[in-house]
Write a protein that holds these residues in place. Structure first.
Motif, PDB file in Angstrom:
ATOM      1  N   GLY A 154     -31.735 -23.755  -1.731  1.00 50.25           N
ATOM      2  CA  GLY A 154     -31.402 -25.033  -2.961  1.00 50.25           C
ATOM      3  C   GLY A 154     -29.822 -25.935  -2.696  1.00 50.25           C
ATOM      4  N   PRO A 155     -29.852 -26.713  -3.305  1.00 50.59           N
ATOM      5  CA  PRO A 155     -28.384 -27.519  -2.922  1.00 50.59           C
ATOM      6  C   PRO A 155     -27.186 -26.914  -3.395  1.00 50.59           C
ATOM      7  N   THR A 156     -26.193 -26.882  -2.377  1.00 45.27           N
ATOM      8  CA  THR A 156     -24.542 -26.964  -3.074  1.00 45.27           C
ATOM      9  C   THR A 156     -24.629 -28.048  -3.412  1.00 45.27           C
ATOM     10  N   VAL A 157     -23.495 -27.723  -4.898  1.00 51.27           N
ATOM     11  CA  VAL A 157     -23.296 -28.525  -6.580  1.00 51.27           C
ATOM     12  C   VAL A 157     -21.995 -28.960  -5.965  1.00 51.27           C
ATOM     13  N   TYR A 158     -22.244 -30.402  -5.189  1.00 42.93           N
ATOM     14  CA  TYR A 158     -20.063 -30.596  -5.812  1.00 42.93           C
ATOM     15  C   TYR A 158     -20.648 -32.749  -6.025  1.00 42.93           C
ATOM     16  N   ASN A 159     -21.986 -32.794  -5.904  1.00 42.36           N
ATOM     17  CA  ASN A 159     -21.663 -33.976  -5.479  1.00 42.36           C
ATOM     18  C   ASN A 159     -23.726 -34.346  -6.092  1.00 42.36           C
ATOM     19  N   ASP A 201     -18.299 -22.844  -2.201  1.00 40.55           N
ATOM     20  CA  ASP A 201     -18.323 -23.345  -1.193  1.00 40.55           C
ATOM     21  C   ASP A 201     -17.129 -23.830  -0.663  1.00 40.55           C
ATOM     22  N   ASP A 202     -16.601 -24.247   0.959  1.00 38.67           N
ATOM     23  CA  ASP A 202     -15.275 -25.319   1.345  1.00 38.67           C
ATOM     24  C   ASP A 202     -15.534 -26.796  -0.113  1.00 38.67           C
ATOM     25  N   LYS A 203     -17.236 -27.494  -0.157  1.00 33.80           N
ATOM     26  CA  LYS A 203     -16.562 -28.985   0.394  1.00 33.80           C
ATOM     27  C   LYS A 203     -16.412 -28.769  -1.748  1.00 33.80           C
ATOM     28  N   ILE A 204     -17.025 -27.696  -2.372  1.00 31.74           N
ATOM     29  CA  ILE A 204     -17.235 -28.059  -3.803  1.00 31.74           C
ATOM     30  C   ILE A 204     -15.093 -27.477  -3.708  1.00 31.74           C
ATOM     31  N   ILE A 205     -14.783 -26.932  -2.777  1.00 32.53           N
ATOM     32  CA  ILE A 205     -13.439 -26.337  -3.565  1.00 32.53           C
ATOM     33  C   ILE A 205     -12.761 -27.972  -2.754  1.00 32.53           C
ATOM     34  N   LYS A 206     -12.920 -28.501  -2.063  1.00 32.30           N
ATOM     35  CA  LYS A 206     -11.636 -29.176  -1.629  1.00 32.30           C
ATOM     36  C   LYS A 206     -12.249 -31.032  -2.486  1.00 32.30           C
ATOM     37  N   LYS A 207     -13.681 -30.809  -3.131  1.00 33.05           N
ATOM     38  CA  LYS A 207     -13.177 -31.765  -4.396  1.00 33.05           C
ATOM     39  C   LYS A 207     -12.528 -31.377  -5.265  1.00 33.05           C
ATOM     40  N   GLU A 267      -9.553 -33.737  -7.219  1.00 30.08           N
ATOM     41  CA  GLU A 267      -9.792 -33.907  -9.340  1.00 30.08           C
ATOM     42  C   GLU A 267      -9.435 -32.501  -9.732  1.00 30.08           C
ATOM     43  N   LYS A 268      -8.173 -32.287  -9.602  1.00 28.00           N
ATOM     44  CA  LYS A 268      -8.110 -31.040  -9.930  1.00 28.00           C
ATOM     45  C   LYS A 268      -8.172 -30.578 -10.661  1.00 28.00           C
ATOM     46  N   SER A 295     -11.400 -27.049 -11.992  1.00 24.07           N
ATOM     47  CA  SER A 295     -12.159 -25.665 -11.817  1.00 24.07           C
ATOM     48  C   SER A 295     -13.444 -25.957 -10.550  1.00 24.07           C
ATOM     49  N   CYS A 296     -13.132 -25.467  -9.705  1.00 26.55           N
ATOM     50  CA  CYS A 296     -14.833 -24.735  -8.741  1.00 26.55           C
ATOM     51  C   CYS A 296     -15.767 -25.060  -9.978  1.00 26.55           C
ATOM     52  N   LYS A 297     -15.628 -24.290 -10.924  1.00 18.97           N
ATOM     53  CA  LYS A 297     -16.954 -24.058 -11.912  1.00 18.97           C
ATOM     54  C   LYS A 297     -17.007 -24.907 -12.627  1.00 18.97           C
ATOM     55  N   LYS A 298     -16.203 -26.123 -12.697  1.00 13.53           N
ATOM     56  CA  LYS A 298     -15.968 -27.324 -13.457  1.00 13.53           C
ATOM     57  C   LYS A 298     -17.136 -28.308 -12.730  1.00 13.53           C
ATOM     58  N   ILE A 299     -16.795 -28.747 -11.135  1.00 10.02           N
ATOM     59  CA  ILE A 299     -17.116 -29.218 -10.959  1.00 10.02           C
ATOM     60  C   ILE A 299     -18.740 -28.663 -10.620  1.00 10.02           C
ATOM     61  N   SER A 300     -18.926 -27.484 -10.050  1.00  9.12           N
ATOM     62  CA  SER A 300     -20.028 -26.656  -9.631  1.00  9.12           C
ATOM     63  C   SER A 300     -21.374 -26.719 -11.264  1.00  9.12           C
ATOM     64  N   ASP A 301     -20.594 -26.585 -12.047  1.00  9.63           N
ATOM     65  CA  ASP A 301     -21.520 -26.769 -13.513  1.00  9.63           C
ATOM     66  C   ASP A 301     -21.939 -28.271 -13.320  1.00  9.63           C
ATOM     67  N   THR A 302     -20.971 -29.063 -13.567  1.00 13.33           N
ATOM     68  CA  THR A 302     -21.432 -30.436 -13.967  1.00 13.33           C
ATOM     69  C   THR A 302     -22.599 -31.172 -13.200  1.00 13.33           C
ATOM     70  N   TYR A 303     -22.000 -30.577 -12.083  1.00 12.43           N
ATOM     71  CA  TYR A 303     -23.014 -31.207 -10.873  1.00 12.43           C
ATOM     72  C   TYR A 303     -24.706 -30.513 -11.118  1.00 12.43           C
ATOM     73  N   LEU A 304     -24.365 -29.379 -10.986  1.00 12.47           N
ATOM     74  CA  LEU A 304     -26.279 -28.983 -11.321  1.00 12.47           C
ATOM     75  C   LEU A 304     -26.603 -29.059 -12.661  1.00 12.47           C
ATOM     76  N   ASN A 305     -25.538 -29.331 -13.413  1.00 14.38           N
ATOM     77  CA  ASN A 305     -26.790 -30.166 -15.081  1.00 14.38           C
ATOM     78  C   ASN A 305     -27.112 -31.468 -14.446  1.00 14.38           C
ATOM     79  N   ILE A 306     -26.156 -32.493 -13.405  1.00 13.87           N
ATOM     80  CA  ILE A 306     -26.757 -33.908 -13.258  1.00 13.87           C
ATOM     81  C   ILE A 306     -28.335 -33.580 -12.569  1.00 13.87           C
ATOM     82  N   TYR A 307     -28.188 -32.815 -11.066  1.00 11.86           N
ATOM     83  CA  TYR A 307     -29.479 -32.064 -10.443  1.00 11.86           C
ATOM     84  C   TYR A 307     -30.404 -31.581 -11.261  1.00 11.86           C
ATOM     85  N   ASN A 308     -30.186 -31.204 -12.015  1.00 11.51           N
ATOM     86  CA  ASN A 308     -32.290 -30.175 -13.201  1.00 11.51           C
ATOM     87  C   ASN A 308     -32.299 -31.553 -14.112  1.00 11.51           C
TER      88      ASN A 308
END
Length: 313
Positions: free
Chosen positions: A31-36, A73-79, A83-84, A86-99
């Motif tokens: 599956g995807p890496t969820v950072y965008n 992932d490095d991309k998630i950490i960079k984002k 955006e200041k 957490s990585c969890k906030k980034i991944s959860d946000t884009y996972l919800n959008i993806y689904n």
């Protein structure tokens, strides 16, 4: 009914599909890496293997379909740093959008959608086993898999040593004994998520995620491993290497997955769609103008193993 045939990327030929257990067909897709936001390439993979699974469900009484989420992932950490948040906030946000977007194009949720961060303990145990068996070495804070210990390395991609070096995802690091060796565990910087391990605070390498999750959820060997063509090397070759060595099945490359399926690239004006070329097309932009069923039909507009030439027309 005619026998189902699958083009097996492992043998590079069509084969009659003989299930390991006809009462439970087990399928794994990367599956995807969820950072965008999801792009059309992500959507094509999801639609192709959703279609395969739906067809299998029509034939067999039970299908267990797993498609993972890379949420560290490095991309998630960079984002997260940009955006200041957490990585969890980034991944959860884009996972919800993806689904949400997958539902719009009629992609059903997999039976299991494991997150990499939920399987770090399992990865540590598997990595330690590989090290104890002599397949890994520690250098400069990194634990690496030594491909020289697995003579069948590259059996899926069919690449020779020169091609393996040229196709490596990252430039050769000073701590590698062999340019094709890959990271099992890496140290984390102070600003990065970290887990305690026998090798210090750090996080697992990308290639161990799918090996651990597929092995834990589906058990091995399972029937079908799927993913985009770009994952054949090095990601899928590295999964096979880890699993075979973990199970002491070095001579049996089907001891991890029996059949391998890969969908082709999405191309724009005959160029592969990629972030480096700046020609990414996002699924969300098409959903503003088209019904999800139309997008799904367009994504199935060419043979799944062939390139898909994408355009508004």
């Amino acid at each position: 009914m005619n026998m189902l045939k699958i083009f097996n990327s492992l043998s590079n030929k069509k084969e009659v599909f003989y299930p390991i257990d006809k009462n439970n067909i087990r399928v794994y897709a990367c599956g995807p890496t969820v950072y965008n936001y999801a792009h059309i390439g992500n959507a094509r993979m999801a639609v192709v293997f959703d279609t395969v699974v739906k067809f299998l469900r029509y034939i067999y009484p039970k299908i267990t379909y797993v498609s993972n989420i890379t949420d560290i992932d490095d991309k998630i950490i960079k984002k997260s740093l940009e955006e200041k948040v957490s990585c969890k906030k980034i991944s959860d946000t884009y996972l919800n959008i993806y689904n949400y977007e997958m539902k719009k194009i009629n992609v059903e949720s997999p039976d299991f959608q494991p997150k990499a961060t939920d399987y770090v303990d399992s990865m540590i145990k598997k990595i330690k086993t590989l090290q104890d068996k002599g397949y890994a070495y520690f250098k400069e804070g990194h634990l690496l898999f030594s491909v020289s210990g697995f003579p069948k390395y590259g059996a899926l991609s069919k690449r020779n040593k020169e091609d393996q070096m040229a196709g490596s995802r990252v430039e050769v690091a000073s701590y590698k004994k062999n340019p094709s060796d890959f990271v099992l565990w890496k140290p984390s910087k102070k600003s990065e998520p970290a887990w305690d391990s026998p090798w210090g605070l750090g996080r697992p390498g990308w290639h161990t995620e799918c090996f651990a999750m597929a092995s834990d959820i589906l058990k091995t060997p399972f029937d079908i491993h799927a993913g985009g063509l770009d994952l054949k090397f090095p990601h899928h070759d590295n999964e096979i290497a880890q699993s075979c060595c973990f199970k002491n099945k070095n001579d049996d490359i089907q001891s991890y997955a029996k059949y391998w399926m890969h969908n082709g690239f999405v191309t724009l004006e005959e160029k592969k769609m990629s972030k480096s070329l700046g020609n990414i097309k996002l699924l969300k932009d098409y959903l503003k103008n088209y019904n999800g069923e139309i997008i799904r039909l367009a994504l199935l507009g060419s043979h799944y193993r062939s390139p898909l030439v994408w355009s508004d027309s």
